[in-house]
Enzyme design. Structure first.
Site, PDB file in Angstrom:
ATOM      1  N   HIS A 285       0.990  -1.104  -0.016  1.00 50.61           N
ATOM      2  CA  HIS A 285       0.114  -0.054   0.001  1.00 50.61           C
ATOM      3  C   HIS A 285       1.227   1.344  -0.232  1.00 50.61           C
ATOM      4  O   HIS A 285       1.693   1.744  -0.810  1.00 50.61           O
ATOM      5  CB  HIS A 285      -1.063   0.066   1.218  1.00 50.61           C
ATOM      6  N   HIS A 324      -2.305  -1.828  -9.978  1.00 53.75           N
ATOM      7  CA  HIS A 324      -3.724  -1.491  -8.692  1.00 53.75           C
ATOM      8  C   HIS A 324      -4.603  -2.918  -8.858  1.00 53.75           C
ATOM      9  O   HIS A 324      -5.095  -3.272 -10.191  1.00 53.75           O
ATOM     10  CB  HIS A 324      -3.705  -0.506  -9.270  1.00 53.75           C
ATOM     11  N   ASP A 380       2.438   5.300  -7.463  1.00 54.04           N
ATOM     12  CA  ASP A 380       3.859   5.700  -6.224  1.00 54.04           C
ATOM     13  C   ASP A 380       4.830   5.346  -7.147  1.00 54.04           C
ATOM     14  O   ASP A 380       6.097   5.278  -6.348  1.00 54.04           O
ATOM     15  CB  ASP A 380       4.157   4.370  -5.159  1.00 54.04           C
TER      16      ASP A 380
HETATM   17  N1  ACO Z   1       4.658  -6.688 -10.974  1.00 54.04           N
HETATM   18  C1  ACO Z   1       4.925  -7.842 -11.786  1.00 54.04           C
HETATM   19  N2  ACO Z   1       3.472  -8.981 -11.266  1.00 54.04           N
HETATM   20  C2  ACO Z   1       2.046  -8.271 -10.662  1.00 54.04           C
HETATM   21  C3  ACO Z   1       2.247  -7.358 -10.012  1.00 54.04           C
HETATM   22  C4  ACO Z   1       3.083  -6.090 -10.313  1.00 54.04           C
HETATM   23  N3  ACO Z   1       3.575  -5.242  -9.453  1.00 54.04           N
HETATM   24  N4  ACO Z   1       1.384  -6.889 -10.053  1.00 54.04           N
HETATM   25  C5  ACO Z   1       0.653  -8.192 -10.304  1.00 54.04           C
HETATM   26  N5  ACO Z   1       1.594  -8.703 -10.596  1.00 54.04           N
HETATM   27  C6  ACO Z   1       0.456  -9.985 -11.253  1.00 54.04           C
HETATM   28  C7  ACO Z   1       1.148 -11.502 -10.193  1.00 54.04           C
HETATM   29  O1  ACO Z   1       1.539 -11.618  -9.795  1.00 54.04           O
HETATM   30  C8  ACO Z   1      -0.915 -11.986 -10.775  1.00 54.04           C
HETATM   31  O2  ACO Z   1      -0.197 -12.920 -11.637  1.00 54.04           O
HETATM   32  P1  ACO Z   1      -0.971 -14.340 -12.378  1.00 54.04           P
HETATM   33  O3  ACO Z   1      -2.460 -13.887 -12.529  1.00 54.04           O
HETATM   34  O4  ACO Z   1      -0.016 -14.496 -13.221  1.00 54.04           O
HETATM   35  O5  ACO Z   1      -1.048 -15.117 -11.155  1.00 54.04           O
HETATM   36  C9  ACO Z   1      -1.439 -10.895 -11.266  1.00 54.04           C
HETATM   37  O6  ACO Z   1      -0.062  -9.813 -11.719  1.00 54.04           O
HETATM   38  C10 ACO Z   1      -2.313  -9.643 -10.793  1.00 54.04           C
HETATM   39  O7  ACO Z   1      -2.263  -9.617  -9.558  1.00 54.04           O
HETATM   40  P2  ACO Z   1      -3.113  -9.500  -8.355  1.00 54.04           P
HETATM   41  O8  ACO Z   1      -1.988  -9.999  -7.702  1.00 54.04           O
HETATM   42  O9  ACO Z   1      -4.394 -10.521  -8.525  1.00 54.04           O
HETATM   43  O10 ACO Z   1      -3.679  -7.840  -8.259  1.00 54.04           O
HETATM   44  P3  ACO Z   1      -4.403  -7.663  -7.144  1.00 54.04           P
HETATM   45  O11 ACO Z   1      -4.714  -6.446  -7.351  1.00 54.04           O
HETATM   46  O12 ACO Z   1      -4.457  -8.124  -5.960  1.00 54.04           O
HETATM   47  O13 ACO Z   1      -2.460  -6.746  -6.179  1.00 54.04           O
HETATM   48  C11 ACO Z   1      -0.798  -4.985  -5.912  1.00 54.04           C
HETATM   49  C12 ACO Z   1      -2.417  -4.811  -6.580  1.00 54.04           C
HETATM   50  C13 ACO Z   1      -1.203  -5.033  -4.781  1.00 54.04           C
HETATM   51  C14 ACO Z   1      -1.481  -3.466  -6.099  1.00 54.04           C
HETATM   52  C15 ACO Z   1      -0.001  -5.813  -7.445  1.00 54.04           C
HETATM   53  O14 ACO Z   1      -0.322  -4.893  -8.193  1.00 54.04           O
HETATM   54  C16 ACO Z   1       1.106  -5.514  -6.110  1.00 54.04           C
HETATM   55  O15 ACO Z   1       1.550  -5.884  -5.283  1.00 54.04           O
HETATM   56  N6  ACO Z   1       2.374  -4.279  -7.081  1.00 54.04           N
HETATM   57  C17 ACO Z   1       2.758  -4.069  -5.976  1.00 54.04           C
HETATM   58  C18 ACO Z   1       2.954  -2.991  -5.460  1.00 54.04           C
HETATM   59  C19 ACO Z   1       2.717  -1.535  -5.203  1.00 54.04           C
HETATM   60  O16 ACO Z   1       3.119  -0.640  -6.068  1.00 54.04           O
HETATM   61  N7  ACO Z   1       2.141  -1.270  -4.924  1.00 54.04           N
HETATM   62  C20 ACO Z   1       1.363   0.065  -4.781  1.00 54.04           C
HETATM   63  C21 ACO Z   1      -0.228   0.172  -5.226  1.00 54.04           C
HETATM   64  S1  ACO Z   1      -1.473   1.484  -5.142  1.00 54.04           S
HETATM   65  C22 ACO Z   1      -1.281   2.214  -3.314  1.00 54.04           C
HETATM   66  O17 ACO Z   1      -1.599   1.568  -2.801  1.00 54.04           O
HETATM   67  C23 ACO Z   1      -1.451   3.719  -3.413  1.00 54.04           C
END
Ligand code: ACO
Length: 450
Positions: A285, A324, A380
């Site tokens: 987050h 996201h 971010d």
């Molecule tokens: N890098 C690589 N792969 C990713 C990323 C990433 N940053 N984010 C998601 N994926 C992939 C997952 O591994 C998943 O792949 P799969 O379908 O092969 O298993 C797919 O994309 C879907 O991802 P989920 O984890 O199901 O998406 P979710 O909606 O649960 O997560 C989140 C969203 C937590 C923001 C995620 O994208 C992440 O961890 N990003 C990196 C952390 C980040 O930047 N957080 C800031 C968010 S903005 C904020 O809070 C202000």
């Protein structure tokens, strides 16, 4: 319960259209059909409870870990269309607010539903500005932290401590009291944050200066040294103000949900805001901007980017600052932030990590892995580079997110408190553990794990 008798009456609009705003659900276990009302494209989870095989059963629930498709409230504060990349506060486009408004004006809008008139803005600014000082005892708590304590840990603790100084904050159904706690929280957040920062440097605390703007005063409390009067650089002051606008609210995210959930127990708003700040601290987050910088430093050079992306695609880590839960398109805040980054770099010099970030973005936006999963830069991805260039250590990044988000947290908390449909948050679970079993004396037990 006979489901046929339960059918809601058609409204005149429905009769005219020849359709009904209901959802028919057939339980194939019993062959019974239930008609559930649809409002705002939503059915009520409690309407599922009537679906049962045996009348003695608890009834059907919906299972939704991490609330992927569950609305927990109605809200009039922020609107997001994740597919179109749209964010609005109270109906106003984030792009317009970032260009034309100030953070304090935006905070007023978020809290009270309308942009303030000149007179309202003057009074609002006066009240927030006159609540920036903190009790001297809070400095004593800060002194108890190690010099290398994470400022988010210090911030969470000191926000919680505010509740002990203002017991009147417990009077949550008193509008006057809520207004006062709002001035206090929005006024004092930058002071707590700046004092935590000065503590890590071992520098004397710099007190608020009421003549400066909200972001200008924050810069003063962070960076003032020997000068009699701190004068913030106008470009950096405005850049910080815009970053604050962009972070002011974002509907039902993890920390806002924490604010609403903890606040639903009717605890005071300082304790609830401490919980929300703790939620924001996590790397998935508000902690993500810190992780982005660590990632860029680990990549080290533009030449190493393809190799890093390969590892991400193999599941060995994430491309932080990408993806996201709601945005499946470019985060509109990231677009504005990219523009601010250019202005800040012009004053402070380019970050050496910028080229690496741009290369990550370039490759990711073309790569099938990221494209097919709709992974775009989020808010971010570039904020960390701006903050670093402005002279903030990485540990301060999530703190810079918590300060402006306070207005959103309070607005959402108040909306929850005044919503007659809301009660203490209490989700259900699907129990998959052991059936009832006899208590085992210690000598008869076998180790469950080594
Ligand atoms: N890098 C690589 N792969 C990713 C990323 C990433 N940053 N984010 C998601 N994926 C992939 C997952 O591994 C998943 O792949 P799969 O379908 O092969 O298993 C797919 O994309 C879907 O991802 P989920 O984890 O199901 O998406 P979710 O909606 O649960 O997560 C989140 C969203 C937590 C923001 C995620 O994208 C992440 O961890 N990003 C990196 C952390 C980040 O930047 N957080 C800031 C968010 S903005 C904020 O809070 C202000």
């Amino acid at each position: 319960m006979n489901p046929v008798k339960q059918e809601p009456r058609a409204t005149s609009a429905e009769t005219q259209r020849g359709t009904r705003d209901t959802l028919s659900v057939t339980d194939n276990r019993t062959g019974k059909t239930y008609e559930l009302p649809i409002t705002h494209a939503t059915i009520r989870a409690l309407d599922l409870r009537q679906i049962k095989v045996d009348p003695k059963e608890f009834g059907m629930m919906s299972y939704d870990p991490a609330y992927g498709n569950t609305a927990c409230c109605t809200s009039k504060i922020a609107f997001i269309d994740g597919d179109a990349g749209i964010l609005r506060y109270r109906g106003y486009a984030i792009e317009d607010l970032a260009e034309k408004s100030t953070y304090l004006e935006t905070a007023y809008l978020i809290l009270y539903g309308e942009l303030p008139t000149a007179k309202q803005l003057e009074a609002w600014t006066y009240h927030v500005t006159h609540h920036t000082f903190i009790h001297e005892s809070i400095k004593k708590f800060l002194d108890g932290f190690h010099y290398d304590a994470h400022p988010m840990g210090m911030l969470i603790s000191t926000i919680a401590a505010l509740s002990t100084f203002y017991p009147d904050a417990k009077d949550i159904f008193n509008e006057e009291s809520r207004r006062k706690q709002t001035w206090r929280l929005i006024g004092k957040m930058p002071t707590l944050a700046a004092f935590a920062y000065r503590h890590t440097l071992g520098m004397p605390y710099s007190y608020p200066d009421n003549e400066l703007s909200y972001p200008g005063n924050f810069l003063n409390m962070l960076f003032k040294t020997t000068e009699l009067k701190y004068r913030p650089n106008p470009t950096l002051e405005r850049a910080l103000d815009v970053l604050f606008i962009l972070h002011a609210d974002h509907e039902q995210n993890c920390s806002t949900n924490a604010m609403r959930c903890v606040g639903s127990s009717h605890v005071d708003p300082f304790s609830a805001a401490a919980a929300a700040t703790a939620a924001l601290y996590g790397p998935l987050h508000g902690g993500a901007n810190e992780e982005v910088l660590r990632m860029l430093m680990e990549i080290g050079s533009v030449a190493h980017v393809p190799e890093f992306i390969k590892k991400v695609k193999k599941g060995e880590g994430k491309l932080m600052g990408f993806g996201h839960r709601v945005y499946k398109n470019y985060d509109p805040r990231a677009r504005i932030i990219k523009h601010i980054a250019d202005q800040v770099f012009e004053v402070m010099g380019k970050s050496p990590l910028l080229e690496i970030a741009l290369e990550c973005e370039r490759i990711a936006l073309e790569d099938e892995y990221f494209v097919s999963r709709k992974l775009y830069p989020n808010v971010d991805f570039y904020t960390g580079l701006i903050y670093q260039s402005m002279g903030f250590p990485m540990t301060m990044f999530p703190v810079l997110f918590a300060i402006p988000r306070t207005s959103g947290w309070i607005a959402q908390w108040e909306e929850m408190l005044l919503d007659p449909e809301q009660k203490i948050a209490r989700p259900r679970q699907v129990y998959l553990g052991s059936e009832k079993r006899a208590y085992q004396p210690i000598e008869q037990r076998k180790p469950a794990r080594p």
